[in-house]
Write a protein that holds these residues in place. Structure first.
Motif, PDB file in Angstrom:
ATOM      1  N   PHE A 150     -20.745 -42.317  -6.673  1.00  0.00           N
ATOM      2  CA  PHE A 150     -19.240 -42.439  -6.143  1.00  0.00           C
ATOM      3  C   PHE A 150     -18.287 -41.183  -6.342  1.00  0.00           C
ATOM      4  N   GLN A 153     -15.769 -40.741  -3.895  1.00  0.00           N
ATOM      5  CA  GLN A 153     -14.662 -41.670  -3.686  1.00  0.00           C
ATOM      6  C   GLN A 153     -13.768 -41.934  -4.960  1.00  0.00           C
ATOM      7  N   ASP A 169     -11.942 -46.273  -0.434  1.00  0.00           N
ATOM      8  CA  ASP A 169     -12.943 -46.575   0.616  1.00  0.00           C
ATOM      9  C   ASP A 169     -13.618 -45.607   1.152  1.00  0.00           C
ATOM     10  N   ASN A 172     -18.910 -46.366   5.258  1.00  0.00           N
ATOM     11  CA  ASN A 172     -20.010 -47.229   4.770  1.00  0.00           C
ATOM     12  C   ASN A 172     -19.925 -47.840   3.433  1.00  0.00           C
ATOM     13  N   ARG A 173     -18.932 -47.663   2.765  1.00  0.00           N
ATOM     14  CA  ARG A 173     -18.898 -47.972   1.386  1.00  0.00           C
ATOM     15  C   ARG A 173     -17.638 -48.613   0.673  1.00  0.00           C
ATOM     16  N   LYS A 184     -16.618 -55.406  -4.589  1.00  0.00           N
ATOM     17  CA  LYS A 184     -17.845 -55.205  -4.649  1.00  0.00           C
ATOM     18  C   LYS A 184     -18.530 -55.267  -5.880  1.00  0.00           C
ATOM     19  N   TYR A 186     -20.679 -52.912  -7.195  1.00  0.00           N
ATOM     20  CA  TYR A 186     -20.389 -51.505  -7.604  1.00  0.00           C
ATOM     21  C   TYR A 186     -19.124 -51.222  -7.941  1.00  0.00           C
ATOM     22  N   THR A 187     -18.067 -51.668  -7.308  1.00  0.00           N
ATOM     23  CA  THR A 187     -16.562 -51.393  -7.826  1.00  0.00           C
ATOM     24  C   THR A 187     -16.371 -52.196  -9.045  1.00  0.00           C
TER      25      THR A 187
END
Length: 306
Positions: A150, A153, A169, A172-173, A184, A186-187
């Motif tokens: 990430f 991001q 954001d 696609n993620r 999410k 992963y977040t």
């Protein structure tokens, strides 16, 4: 032989009346006492919250309350008699005016300079600490299995408020479910990793949620303001679950689309983000002054209210 006559002693007792009724005089005295105590505590509270430079100015004024610096051992006459009012208005916060050389009291200017030097040194140490945390986070993003995917991001920079970490954001993620404050997986993992780093410093944390300009149409009465606020709060819960102490949190706010990351493209995914700021000492002091001013204004409004 006749018995001598004894003198007759008459004892007269004065009748004293009972104590008169005191009426409500004690109530007036008690009310005055309560008022004086309230005024005393108000003064003590104001002194405790007043900025240092104003305290220095007030101390300077009481050392020499005249408009000009006196040099005579006797009081100069004024329009209100000896020791009365001067001929010009008093400057309460004139730090350029020096007390007499014979005064043993330390000059407020010197105290302010020492306090300012100590504060500057503390701010410099705080800046170095935040820069070290920034380097540690950048290294973690580059090497951690949880954060490396990430890296595009996670935006890390130093701002006037402190060290800012933005989780944005991507096309696609996304960080949240569409139109929802649900994180999410992963977040949640990213926030859990960050919590350990935030806990290593004493600085407090500010969290803000942001959206793009696309209006929320999920349900009536619910807008991007509510959505951004709930997302910020969801990030707070994830950080606390990851080990961040509750008392390290300074504020959690939702800003909707009022502060876009990409001003040229209001609908860009990067505008949908969570911003986490590790606050600097200077930012904390500034916030404390604002809060103190607001409290004083509230107290003044209550006192002035009929």
């Amino acid at each position: 032989m006749a018995t001598p006559l004894q003198p007759i002693i008459i004892v007269r007792k004065k009748k004293r009346g009972g104590h008169g009724h005191h009426g409500g005089a004690w109530k007036v005295a008690y009310a005055d006492f309560v008022t004086a105590m309230m005024a005393f505590f108000m003064v003590m509270w104001l002194v405790a919250t007043m900025p240092q430079e104003q305290l220095g100015g007030i101390a300077d004024y009481f050392k020499n309350p005249s408009a000009v610096e006196g040099k005579s051992s006797s009081m100069a006459p004024g329009r209100a008699g000896p020791g009365g009012a001067g001929e010009a208005p008093i400057k309460m916060f004139d730090h350029a005016r020096k007390p007499p050389d014979a005064s043993p009291i330390r000059k407020p200017g010197a105290m302010d300079q020492q306090s300012g030097a100590a504060q500057k040194a503390g701010d410099e140490a705080d800046r170095r600490k935040l820069e070290a945390l920034k380097r540690a986070l950048e290294e973690a993003v580059a090497s951690s299995q949880a954060l490396a995917p990430f890296k595009d991001q996670l935006l890390i920079d130093i701002t006037p408020e402190g060290l800012r970490i933005q989780i944005v954001d991507a096309h696609n993620r996304p960080m949240f479910d569409l139109g929802s404050p649900t994180l999410k997986d992963y977040t949640r993992e990213i926030l859990s990793e960050l919590a350990g780093y935030f806990e290593q410093v004493e600085n407090r944390i500010a969290i803000s949620g942001h959206t793009d300009t696309s209006p929320y149409t999920g349900r009536s009465g619910y807008s991007n303001w509510e959505l951004s606020t709930e997302r910020a709060n969801a990030a707070r819960r994830a950080l606390v679950a990851g080990g961040l102490s509750e008392d390290k949190l300074s504020r959690v706010v939702g800003l909707s689309s009022s502060v876009p990351f990409d001003r040229n493209d209001p609908d860009s995914p990067v505008n949908r983000r969570i911003s986490i700021v590790v606050l600097s000492n200077a930012a904390e002091r500034s916030a404390a002054r604002v809060d103190s001013g607001a409290r004083v204004a509230q107290v003044g409004a209550k006192i002035a209210a009929p």
